[in-house]
Write a protein that holds these residues in place. Structure first.
Motif, PDB file in Angstrom:
ATOM      1  N   THR A  11      11.566  -0.987  -4.176  1.00  0.00           N
ATOM      2  CA  THR A  11      10.825  -0.207  -5.162  1.00  0.00           C
ATOM      3  C   THR A  11      10.216  -1.175  -6.166  1.00  0.00           C
ATOM      4  N   ALA A  12       9.248  -0.688  -6.908  1.00  0.00           N
ATOM      5  CA  ALA A  12       8.645  -1.501  -7.964  1.00  0.00           C
ATOM      6  C   ALA A  12       9.461  -1.336  -9.236  1.00  0.00           C
ATOM      7  N   SER A  13       9.570  -2.416  -9.969  1.00  0.00           N
ATOM      8  CA  SER A  13      10.296  -2.380 -11.232  1.00  0.00           C
ATOM      9  C   SER A  13       9.482  -3.105 -12.297  1.00  0.00           C
ATOM     10  N   PRO A  14       8.470  -2.419 -12.851  1.00  0.00           N
ATOM     11  CA  PRO A  14       7.669  -3.062 -13.899  1.00  0.00           C
ATOM     12  C   PRO A  14       8.542  -3.436 -15.085  1.00  0.00           C
ATOM     13  N   GLU A  15       8.203  -4.535 -15.723  1.00  0.00           N
ATOM     14  CA  GLU A  15       8.971  -5.003 -16.878  1.00  0.00           C
ATOM     15  C   GLU A  15       8.312  -4.602 -18.189  1.00  0.00           C
ATOM     16  N   THR A  16       7.361  -3.664 -18.124  1.00  0.00           N
ATOM     17  CA  THR A  16       6.677  -3.180 -19.309  1.00  0.00           C
ATOM     18  C   THR A  16       6.898  -1.675 -19.433  1.00  0.00           C
ATOM     19  N   ASP A  17       6.597  -1.134 -20.590  1.00  0.00           N
ATOM     20  CA  ASP A  17       6.769   0.306 -20.800  1.00  0.00           C
ATOM     21  C   ASP A  17       5.721   1.135 -20.082  1.00  0.00           C
ATOM     22  N   THR A  18       4.516   0.579 -19.923  1.00  0.00           N
ATOM     23  CA  THR A  18       3.439   1.304 -19.247  1.00  0.00           C
ATOM     24  C   THR A  18       2.728   0.383 -18.268  1.00  0.00           C
ATOM     25  N   VAL A  19       2.062   1.010 -17.306  1.00  0.00           N
ATOM     26  CA  VAL A  19       1.209   0.302 -16.358  1.00  0.00           C
ATOM     27  C   VAL A  19      -0.116   1.045 -16.335  1.00  0.00           C
ATOM     28  N   THR A  20      -1.210   0.306 -16.345  1.00  0.00           N
ATOM     29  CA  THR A  20      -2.526   0.913 -16.232  1.00  0.00           C
ATOM     30  C   THR A  20      -2.975   0.788 -14.783  1.00  0.00           C
ATOM     31  N   VAL A  21      -3.270   1.920 -14.178  1.00  0.00           N
ATOM     32  CA  VAL A  21      -3.729   1.964 -12.794  1.00  0.00           C
ATOM     33  C   VAL A  21      -5.232   2.232 -12.826  1.00  0.00           C
ATOM     34  N   PHE A  22      -5.982   1.366 -12.159  1.00  0.00           N
ATOM     35  CA  PHE A  22      -7.437   1.496 -12.143  1.00  0.00           C
ATOM     36  C   PHE A  22      -7.901   1.552 -10.700  1.00  0.00           C
ATOM     37  N   LEU A  23      -8.560   2.637 -10.345  1.00  0.00           N
ATOM     38  CA  LEU A  23      -9.161   2.811  -9.028  1.00  0.00           C
ATOM     39  C   LEU A  23     -10.668   2.712  -9.199  1.00  0.00           C
ATOM     40  N   ILE A  24     -11.305   1.926  -8.352  1.00  0.00           N
ATOM     41  CA  ILE A  24     -12.764   1.807  -8.413  1.00  0.00           C
ATOM     42  C   ILE A  24     -13.292   1.656  -6.997  1.00  0.00           C
ATOM     43  N   GLY A  25     -14.497   2.121  -6.796  1.00  0.00           N
ATOM     44  CA  GLY A  25     -15.096   1.973  -5.480  1.00  0.00           C
ATOM     45  C   GLY A  25     -16.562   2.326  -5.495  1.00  0.00           C
ATOM     46  N   MET A  26     -17.124   2.267  -4.321  1.00  0.00           N
ATOM     47  CA  MET A  26     -18.521   2.621  -4.149  1.00  0.00           C
ATOM     48  C   MET A  26     -18.687   3.339  -2.820  1.00  0.00           C
ATOM     49  N   ALA A 120       3.515   5.742 -17.829  1.00  0.00           N
ATOM     50  CA  ALA A 120       4.776   5.205 -18.355  1.00  0.00           C
ATOM     51  C   ALA A 120       5.585   4.686 -17.167  1.00  0.00           C
ATOM     52  N   ALA A 121       6.152   3.505 -17.296  1.00  0.00           N
ATOM     53  CA  ALA A 121       6.915   2.920 -16.193  1.00  0.00           C
ATOM     54  C   ALA A 121       8.007   3.866 -15.701  1.00  0.00           C
ATOM     55  N   LYS A 122       8.619   4.623 -16.612  1.00  0.00           N
ATOM     56  CA  LYS A 122       9.687   5.546 -16.219  1.00  0.00           C
ATOM     57  C   LYS A 122       9.145   6.738 -15.434  1.00  0.00           C
ATOM     58  N   ASP A 123       7.828   6.969 -15.499  1.00  0.00           N
ATOM     59  CA  ASP A 123       7.230   8.117 -14.830  1.00  0.00           C
ATOM     60  C   ASP A 123       6.561   7.768 -13.502  1.00  0.00           C
ATOM     61  N   GLN A 124       6.773   6.575 -13.008  1.00  0.00           N
ATOM     62  CA  GLN A 124       6.244   6.201 -11.702  1.00  0.00           C
ATOM     63  C   GLN A 124       7.403   6.121 -10.707  1.00  0.00           C
TER      64      GLN A 124
END
Length: 158
Positions: A11-26, A120-124
């Motif tokens: 599993t992923a275990s980010p060491e920060t309180d939040t992670v920004t997820v960015f999806l981009i495409g064309m 929020a890292a706890k919400d992923q």
């Protein structure tokens, strides 16, 4: 190039309180306009190389899929890091974006899209079974699933 597969469940275990997820495409709406499509596609590798060489810009990692509709999934330290990169005159994003808006936007030839989420890292919740380093676990920290993290509900901390 073959990627190392990590047997087991992780599993992923980010060491920060939040992670920004960015999806981009064309999307190449008029795929036969190859030259125009190639100019737009060619801008992304320059941006990714710049970000890889400048970790202070805040991109943690990315995965990319190509086709008529492309998608790049990336993880950032914060929305502010992402916005700062997008507006930075010295970075390789602003000029191609302005050129796209002037020359291509509104023609219907090529579609551009993006979505940004601050999580929020706890919400992923993530799980990777018998996979190479991938997604959020590759961008942050990959840890073995163990006691207390065996189910999705446990990983979500609920």
């Amino acid at each position: 190039m073959a990627q190392q597969v990590f047997p087991g469940r992780f599993t992923a275990s980010p060491e920060t309180d939040t992670v920004t997820v960015f999806l981009i495409g064309m999307r190449a709406n008029r795929w036969w306009k190859v030259a125009k499509t190639f100019r737009i596609v060619a801008a992304m590798p320059r941006m990714l190389n710049h970000l890889a060489k400048n970790p202070d810009a805040g991109m943690l990692g990315f995965q990319q899929w190509l086709g008529r509709t492309t998608i790049l999934l990336s993880y950032w330290e914060s929305p502010e890091h992402l916005q700062r990169f997008a507006a930075d005159r010295g970075a390789p994003h602003l000029a191609p974006w302005r050129a796209f808006m002037k020359e291509t936007a509104g023609t219907g030839d090529i579609g551009i899209w993006h979505e940004t989420y601050q999580v929020a890292a706890k919400d992923q919740e993530t799980v990777y079974t018998d996979m190479p380093a991938f997604g959020l676990a590759a961008a942050t920290r990959r840890v073995a699933v163990g006691h207390g993290t065996g189910t999705a509900r446990q990983r979500l901390g609920r």
